[in-house]
Scaffold this active site. Structure first.
Site, mmCIF file in Angstrom:
data_model
loop_
_atom_site.group_PDB
_atom_site.id
_atom_site.type_symbol
_atom_site.label_atom_id
_atom_site.label_comp_id
_atom_site.label_asym_id
_atom_site.label_seq_id
_atom_site.Cartn_x
_atom_site.Cartn_y
_atom_site.Cartn_z
ATOM 1 N N SER A 260 -11.310 -0.254 -1.384
ATOM 2 C CA SER A 260 -9.810 -0.508 0.004
ATOM 3 C C SER A 260 -9.681 -0.406 0.892
ATOM 4 O O SER A 260 -9.536 -1.036 1.603
ATOM 5 C CB SER A 260 -9.261 0.946 -0.331
ATOM 6 O OG SER A 260 -8.494 1.147 -1.494
ATOM 7 N N HIS B 192 -3.051 6.201 3.126
ATOM 8 C CA HIS B 192 -4.487 5.142 3.322
ATOM 9 C C HIS B 192 -3.929 3.822 3.733
ATOM 10 O O HIS B 192 -4.817 2.828 4.427
ATOM 11 C CB HIS B 192 -3.989 5.235 1.319
ATOM 12 C CG HIS B 192 -5.113 4.027 0.679
ATOM 13 N ND1 HIS B 192 -4.955 2.852 0.237
ATOM 14 C CD2 HIS B 192 -6.443 3.733 0.443
ATOM 15 C CE1 HIS B 192 -5.943 2.202 0.057
ATOM 16 N NE2 HIS B 192 -6.809 2.733 0.126
ATOM 17 N N ASP C 222 1.079 -1.423 -0.378
ATOM 18 C CA ASP C 222 0.143 0.124 -0.045
ATOM 19 C C ASP C 222 0.753 1.149 -0.482
ATOM 20 O O ASP C 222 1.794 1.306 -0.078
ATOM 21 C CB ASP C 222 -1.220 0.051 1.334
ATOM 22 C CG ASP C 222 -2.147 0.695 1.419
ATOM 23 O OD1 ASP C 222 -2.477 1.807 0.955
ATOM 24 O OD2 ASP C 222 -3.717 0.100 1.075
#
Length: 533
Positions: free
Chosen positions: A345, A190, A158
C-alpha cells in the site's frame, strides 16, 4: 394456444441453455446476498435500461412472494463507455432470473476488499523519496524537477483522506463516499498516508498535483467489491469532466480475492486514458491470485526495503510490473503530523506520485506511463520472487543522469532548522473533517460531497515555508490490518448508517427483440465469440 405454449417452452429452453455464469468465490469472504452483475460489451444504453426496468419488476415480485431479505434491491450502477453493470442485494431466485438475460455476461458474488498496509513505529528515518531520485540506496536528498506534477489530478481510491492536512496545502478535495456511511473522513489513516506520499508538500513526489478523495473502504480498512467498482466509475467520470482522463492518475492500495468485475472496471479506466497504480498485496504469494493486482493493464507494484531487497511481505509473480519503497514509509496522518506504515500500500503511491510527476514533465499518459517508469528505473531489487519478470525499482531519472531533471529543485541544504531530508511536520491543530480551506469556497463538505463535473478549488497553493523542525517522537495508534497486529485505534465518534437507494424501474423487455436474439443465427455467433471479451 398450442403455438404459444411451444414458443414459451422453446424460449425457456434457450434461456436455460444460454444462462450467464454465476461465478463461485469459494476462498473469498463474501457479502451475504450481495452480487455484481456485468453486462456484455455490446449492451446498448436502451438494452441496459430495459434490463433495469425488468429487474425492478422481477425483484419486486420475488420479494413480495418471499420477503426473506432485508434492504434488498439495486445498490450501485456502473456505466463506463464499454462496460455496464450494477450491484445489489438479491435473493437466489432473482439472481437465477438475472442470469437468464442474454445480455448478461456473468454474475459475481460481492466480496470484501482490504487495504494492503499496516501501522508500525513512529519516527523511523524517511528514505523513500531520496531513493527514487538517486542511483544507490542511502542518499540524503530528493532531487526533482520544479514542475512537480502540476496540472495532474490524482484520485485516492482508499479509506478517504484528511483533505485539511497541512501537507496538502489546499490542493486536496473530498470527492465521493461509496461506503455511504455518512462519515466523510479518513477514520483509518490509510488513505491520508498514501495520499501524502503521492502529492504532499513534505512527504510527496508530485508536490504540485491535485488530489481527490474517493472513499471506498470503511474506517476498519475494508469494504465490498461493489463499492470499489463504483468508486472507479465515479473517478473516471469526474476526470472526464475536469481536465480529462489523460491527465489523471488513480491509486488503489487495496486488494482481495480474484474478481472479474473489479479487474474489468480497472481495465476500463485504463482504456479511457487513466493511469492506475495498484498494490501487489502483502501475503508473500503470487499476486496473480488477487484483484485488481492481476489485471494486466494496470501497473502492479511490489514493495522494496531500504537495502533494495523485496520486502518480506510483498507479493511476487508474473503480475508484478515494478517495485517501489514500501517498508517503514513516513507520511501524513489524519489530524496533522505523520506516522510510519509498511506494505505494498505504501509502494503503490510512490508509483502513482512518480506517474503524475512524469505526466506533467513529459506529456505522457495511460499505458505509456508504466513503460516509461520501467525505462527510467534501475535493476536493483534482489530476490524479486518466484516467476517475477522484473527487478526494476522506480526512479525519476536522476539515477541515469538524464531526463526528467532539466531544472532541478533540490531539497534545501542542511541547517539547524532546515534538514536536507524530508522530516515529519511540526504538530499543528488537527484539521476538522470537511472544513473548507481559506479562500476555497468551492471545496465540498461532508454534507455537500463533490460531484462529477464540479470544478476544483483555486489553482495556486499558499506557498508558505514549512517549518523544518523534526517531529518529536509520538506513538500513533493505528489500525489493525488482515493478518497483522497493531495498537488499538483511537476512538472515533459514531456515524449514522445511510442505506443505498435502489434505482427506479420502468418498462418490460421487448418480446420481438428477444425472439430475434434467441433464434437469429447471428445471436449464436456473437454469444460465443464475445462471452469472455
Amino acid at each position: 394456444m398450442g403455438v404459444f405454449r411451444f414458443i414459451s417452452i422453446s424460449l425457456a429452453a434457450v434461456s436455460a441453455a444460454n444462462a450467464a455464469q454465476i461465478l463461485s468465490m469459494p476462498h473469498a469472504q463474501t457479502v451475504p446476498n450481495s452480487y455484481i452483475v456485468m453486462m456484455k460489451d455490446d449492451t446498448s444504453d436502451d438494452d441496459f435500461n430495459h434490463h433495469q426496468s425488468w429487474l425492478q419488476s422481477t425483484h419486486t415480485h420475488n420479494i413480495t412472494r418471499r420477503a426473506t431479505i432485508q434492504n434488498a434491491g439495486m445498490r450501485h450502477k456502473y456505466n463506463f463507455s464499454k462496460m455496464k453493470g450494477y450491484s445489489g442485494i438479491f435473493d437466489e431466485e432473482t439472481i437465477k432470473d438475472i442470469a437468464k438475460d442474454p445480455k448478461v455476461m456473468f454474475v459475481e458474488p460481492d466480496t470484501i476488499i482490504s487495504v494492503h498496509g499496516k501501522v508500525e513505529q513512529s519516527n523511523v528515518p524517511s528514505w523513500g523519496l531520496a531513493r527514487i531520485s538517486n542511483p544507490q540506496p542511502g542518499a540524503g536528498s530528493y532531487i526533482y524537477d520544479s514542475s512537480a506534477g502540476e496540472g495532474i489530478t490524482v484520485y485516492s481510491v482508499d479509506t478517504g483522506v484528511d483533505v485539511n492536512h497541512e501537507d496538502f496545502e489546499g490542493r486536496a478535495i473530498w470527492g465521493s463516499n461509496q461506503v455511504n456511511d455518512g462519515d466523510d473522513r479518513d477514520g483509518s489513516g490509510h488513505g491520508t498516508h498514501t495520499s501524502g506520499t503521492m502529492v504532499g508538500k513534505e512527504f510527496g513526489i508530485a508536490k504540485k498535483a491535485k488530489l481527490v478523495a474517493v472513499k471506498v473502504l470503511g474506517n476498519d480498512g475494508s469494504g465490498p467489491t461493489s463499492g470499489i467498482v463504483a468508486g472507479i466509475n465515479w473517478s473516471v467520470e469526474h476526470a472526464r469532466q475536469n481536465g480529462g482522463t489523460k491527465k489523471a492518475v488513480m491509486n488503489m492500495s487495496l486488494g482481495g480475492s480474484s474478481s472479474s468485475a473489479l479487474n474489468r472496471a480497472a481495465a476500463q479506466a485504463v482504456e479511457q486514458g487513466m493511469f492506475l497504480s495498484v498494490a501487489a498485496g502483502n501475503d508473500n504469494q503470487d499476486a496473480q491470485s488477487s484483484s485488481p493486482a492481476s489485471e494486466p493493464s494496470v501497473c502492479t507494484v511490489g514493495s522494496s526495503a531500504e537495502d533494495d531487497s523485496r520486502s518480506s511481505f510483498s507479493n511476487w509473480g508474473p503480475a508484478i510490473d515494478l517495485f517501489a519503497p514500501g517498508s517503514n514509509i513516513i507520511s501524513a496522518r489524519p489530524g496533522g503530523g505523520s506516522q510510519s506504515m509498511s506494505g505494498t500500500s505504501m509502494a503503490a503511491p510512490h508509483v502513482a506520485g512518480l506517474a503524475a510527476y512524469l505526466m506533467a514533465l513529459e506529456g505522457i499518459s495511460g499505458g505509456a506511463v508504466c513503460d516509461r517508469l520501467k525505462e527510467l528505473g534501475t535493476s536493483s531489487i534482489t530476490d524479486a520472487g518466484p516467476g517475477t519478470p522484473t527487478n526494476v525499482l522506480i526512479n525519476n531519472g536522476g539515477a541515469k543522469g538524464g531526463k526528467p531533471n532539466p531544472n532541478p529543485a533540490p531539497s534545501p541544504s542542511p541547517s539547524p532548522s532546515q534538514p536536507s531530508e524530508p522530516q515529519q511536520p511540526t504538530p499543528s491543530q488537527p484539521g476538522q473533517p470537511g472544513e473548507p480551506f481559506p479562500g476555497e469556497p468551492q471545496q465540498p463538505t461532508p454534507s455537500q460531497p463533490g460531484q462529477p463535473g464540479e470544478p476544483f478549488p483555486g489553482e495556486p497553493f499558499p506557498g508558505e515555508p514549512f517549518p523544518g523542525e523534526p517531529f518529536p517522537g509520538e506513538s500513533f495508534p493505528g489500525e489493525s490490518f488482515p493478518g497483522e497486529s497493531a495498537p488499538a485505534p483511537a476512538p472515533m465518534p459514531p456515524s449514522p448508517q445511510h442505506p443505498h437507494t435502489p434505482y427506479p424501474g420502468g418498462d418490460n423487455f421487448d418480446f420481438d427483440g428477444l425472439w430475434k436474439k434467441y433464434f437469429g443465427g447471428e445471436h449464436w455467433r456473437k454469444m460465443f465469440s464475445s462471452f469472455w471479451n
